[in-house]
Write a protein that holds these residues in place. Structure first.
Motif, PDB file in Angstrom:
ATOM      1  N   ILE A  34       0.822  -1.216   0.000  1.00 28.84           N
ATOM      2  CA  ILE A  34       0.000   0.000   0.000  1.00 28.84           C
ATOM      3  C   ILE A  34       0.854   1.264   0.000  1.00 28.84           C
ATOM      4  O   ILE A  34       0.493   2.270  -0.634  1.00 28.84           O
ATOM      5  CB  ILE A  34      -0.982  -0.001   1.206  1.00 28.84           C
ATOM      6  N   GLY A  35       1.990   1.228   0.668  1.00 26.64           N
ATOM      7  CA  GLY A  35       2.866   2.399   0.709  1.00 26.64           C
ATOM      8  C   GLY A  35       3.349   2.815  -0.677  1.00 26.64           C
ATOM      9  O   GLY A  35       3.157   3.968  -1.092  1.00 26.64           O
ATOM     10  N   PRO A  36       3.975   1.914  -1.429  1.00 26.07           N
ATOM     11  CA  PRO A  36       4.394   2.263  -2.787  1.00 26.07           C
ATOM     12  C   PRO A  36       3.237   2.696  -3.679  1.00 26.07           C
ATOM     13  O   PRO A  36       3.408   3.573  -4.531  1.00 26.07           O
ATOM     14  CB  PRO A  36       5.031   0.970  -3.299  1.00 26.07           C
ATOM     15  N   ALA A  37       2.060   2.099  -3.497  1.00 24.57           N
ATOM     16  CA  ALA A  37       0.903   2.495  -4.298  1.00 24.57           C
ATOM     17  C   ALA A  37       0.518   3.946  -3.998  1.00 24.57           C
ATOM     18  O   ALA A  37       0.321   4.755  -4.918  1.00 24.57           O
ATOM     19  CB  ALA A  37      -0.284   1.568  -4.023  1.00 24.57           C
ATOM     20  N   SER A  40       3.085   6.417  -5.323  1.00 25.86           N
ATOM     21  CA  SER A  40       3.052   6.575  -6.776  1.00 25.86           C
ATOM     22  C   SER A  40       1.973   7.556  -7.211  1.00 25.86           C
ATOM     23  O   SER A  40       2.059   8.132  -8.298  1.00 25.86           O
ATOM     24  CB  SER A  40       2.841   5.215  -7.460  1.00 25.86           C
ATOM     25  N   VAL A  41       0.962   7.762  -6.366  1.00 24.20           N
ATOM     26  CA  VAL A  41      -0.067   8.762  -6.654  1.00 24.20           C
ATOM     27  C   VAL A  41       0.370  10.145  -6.167  1.00 24.20           C
ATOM     28  O   VAL A  41       0.306  11.126  -6.908  1.00 24.20           O
ATOM     29  CB  VAL A  41      -1.411   8.371  -6.000  1.00 24.20           C
ATOM     30  N   LEU A  42       0.827  10.220  -4.933  1.00 25.18           N
ATOM     31  CA  LEU A  42       1.191  11.510  -4.353  1.00 25.18           C
ATOM     32  C   LEU A  42       2.398  12.138  -5.055  1.00 25.18           C
ATOM     33  O   LEU A  42       2.568  13.361  -5.019  1.00 25.18           O
ATOM     34  CB  LEU A  42       1.485  11.354  -2.859  1.00 25.18           C
ATOM     35  N   LYS A  64      -2.994   1.299   8.995  1.00 26.31           N
ATOM     36  CA  LYS A  64      -1.978   2.054   9.739  1.00 26.31           C
ATOM     37  C   LYS A  64      -0.978   2.699   8.791  1.00 26.31           C
ATOM     38  O   LYS A  64      -0.594   3.866   8.960  1.00 26.31           O
ATOM     39  CB  LYS A  64      -1.260   1.120  10.715  1.00 26.31           C
ATOM     40  N   VAL A  65      -0.569   1.944   7.774  1.00 27.54           N
ATOM     41  CA  VAL A  65       0.376   2.486   6.792  1.00 27.54           C
ATOM     42  C   VAL A  65      -0.267   3.644   6.029  1.00 27.54           C
ATOM     43  O   VAL A  65       0.341   4.700   5.849  1.00 27.54           O
ATOM     44  CB  VAL A  65       0.832   1.391   5.807  1.00 27.54           C
ATOM     45  N   LEU A 103      -6.692   2.722  -8.585  1.00 26.02           N
ATOM     46  CA  LEU A 103      -5.407   2.040  -8.418  1.00 26.02           C
ATOM     47  C   LEU A 103      -5.561   0.986  -7.334  1.00 26.02           C
ATOM     48  O   LEU A 103      -5.849   1.320  -6.178  1.00 26.02           O
ATOM     49  CB  LEU A 103      -4.304   3.031  -8.034  1.00 26.02           C
ATOM     50  N   ASN A 104      -5.409  -0.276  -7.691  1.00 24.45           N
ATOM     51  CA  ASN A 104      -5.432  -1.322  -6.675  1.00 24.45           C
ATOM     52  C   ASN A 104      -4.235  -1.162  -5.749  1.00 24.45           C
ATOM     53  O   ASN A 104      -3.172  -0.686  -6.150  1.00 24.45           O
ATOM     54  CB  ASN A 104      -5.435  -2.702  -7.332  1.00 24.45           C
ATOM     55  N   SER A 105      -4.403  -1.583  -4.510  1.00 22.28           N
ATOM     56  CA  SER A 105      -3.422  -1.263  -3.479  1.00 22.28           C
ATOM     57  C   SER A 105      -2.108  -2.022  -3.596  1.00 22.28           C
ATOM     58  O   SER A 105      -1.206  -1.834  -2.773  1.00 22.28           O
ATOM     59  CB  SER A 105      -4.022  -1.512  -2.090  1.00 22.28           C
TER      60      SER A 105
END
Length: 326
Positions: A34-37, A40-42, A64-65, A103-105
């Motif tokens: 989820i973090g890399p996803a 990649s948006v922000l 939490k992430v 975007l899937n997580s």
């Protein structure tokens, strides 16, 4: 006005005059990805966006992430588990943008994806745009082997698209959009097409057919740019889901092949029928493997033979009908 305040004023003006893009991330048990996803948006080159993350009842640290990010463009929501299509539909109801992306997580955007797709949409007037994709592993490495199963499947689907030159006909042969993560749509198109259906494995496949039928000629495939990394998990194993997914595949193809027949009878019928026959073979093979057999039974072979004969007879009869009319 000071230099910093002028810069802030200029940035605010640019943001207010630029279209807002809403990105929806449905998330479930993807604490590792989820973090890399999100990043990649922000980190997109297109800054005027909102990111809606909906945690679909994750049992791990996914929520939490997601909540560790402080970017004001990100909004986080939690709900009891309702499956992906319901989670996406909730995101659609919350989106405020003129454009909507998903975007899937566990997938990843290239940093310029939104900017490039927006430019293509504005130039073409498309209702929906999607790009080619890069298959990646759990570790984020690209699957480059041309003989890798997924690469062979995707290459075959793309080859048929380039051969038939028709998007709807090509989709009847296979879902080369690959995933909901690949959808970039106008909010107007989303309102017209509506919510995602309750097909657990193929809601994206069903949706792109509905989009093409609602907006003929206004779905655009960016076939020369890979703007999305699609994660293929190494832990995936053969299960009953393989059968369920293919059964849903048959239903979706049959439904939209028939829906399009008045306009594209010959090409669509040929592509769709061929794919249905291929799926029947795959179903029998999966069932055999689940039962501990490597080869279809005699009964299954007879069923396949009868189906093939019936198909050839139908083609022969249809051919005679065409010649009679001519």
């Amino acid at each position: 006005m000071t230099g910093s305040s002028l810069l802030q004023h200029t940035f605010a003006y640019i943001m207010s005059s630029s279209p807002l893009i809403s990105v929806i991330i449905p998330a479930y048990n993807h604490e590792r990805f989820i973090g890399p996803a999100i990043e990649s948006v922000l980190q997109q080159t297109w800054k005027h966006l909102e990111l809606i993350v909906i945690d679909d009842g994750s049992k791990d640290s996914t929520g939490k992430v997601a909540q560790s990010y402080t970017d004001p463009r990100l909004s986080y929501y939690h709900q009891e588990n309702q499956d992906a299509y319901n989670t996406i539909n909730r995101g659609l109801s919350l989106a405020k943008g003129e454009y909507i992306a998903i975007l899937n997580s566990d997938d990843i955007y290239t940093t310029d994806r939104l900017e490039k797709l927006l430019a293509i949409q504005q130039e073409s007037g498309a209702a929906c745009v999607f790009s080619d994709v890069v298959p990646i592993s759990d570790e984020g490495d690209e699957f480059t082997d041309p003989n890798f199963g997924w690469n062979l499947w995707h290459k075959k689907n793309r080859a048929w698209y380039f051969e038939c030159k028709d998007l709807l006909t090509a989709f009847l042969k296979g879902n080369f959009m690959v995933t909901t993560s690949n959808l970039f749509m106008t909010a107007e198109a989303v309102r017209t097409v509506g919510t995602f259906c309750s097909l657990r494995y193929l809601h994206d496949y069903d949706y792109i057919f509905r989009m093409m039928l609602a907006f003929p000629g206004r779905v655009h495939y960016v076939d020369d740019q890979k703007l999305l990394s699609y994660r293929i998990h190494s832990g995936n194993t053969l299960s009953e889901a393989a059968i369920t997914g293919r059964l849903q595949d048959v239903d979706v193809i049959r439904k939209y092949m028939l829906a399009a027949l008045p306009e594209h009878c010959r090409g669509i019928a040929a592509a769709g029928t061929e794919r249905l026959l291929a799926l029947r073979d795959e179903l029998e093979q999966v069932r055999a493997e689940l039962a501990g057999r490597t080869e279809p039974s005699v009964r299954e072979r007879l069923k396949l033979l009868v189906a093939a004969v019936r198909f050839k007879l139908r083609k022969k009869i249809a051919g005679k009908g065409r010649y009679a009319k001519n």
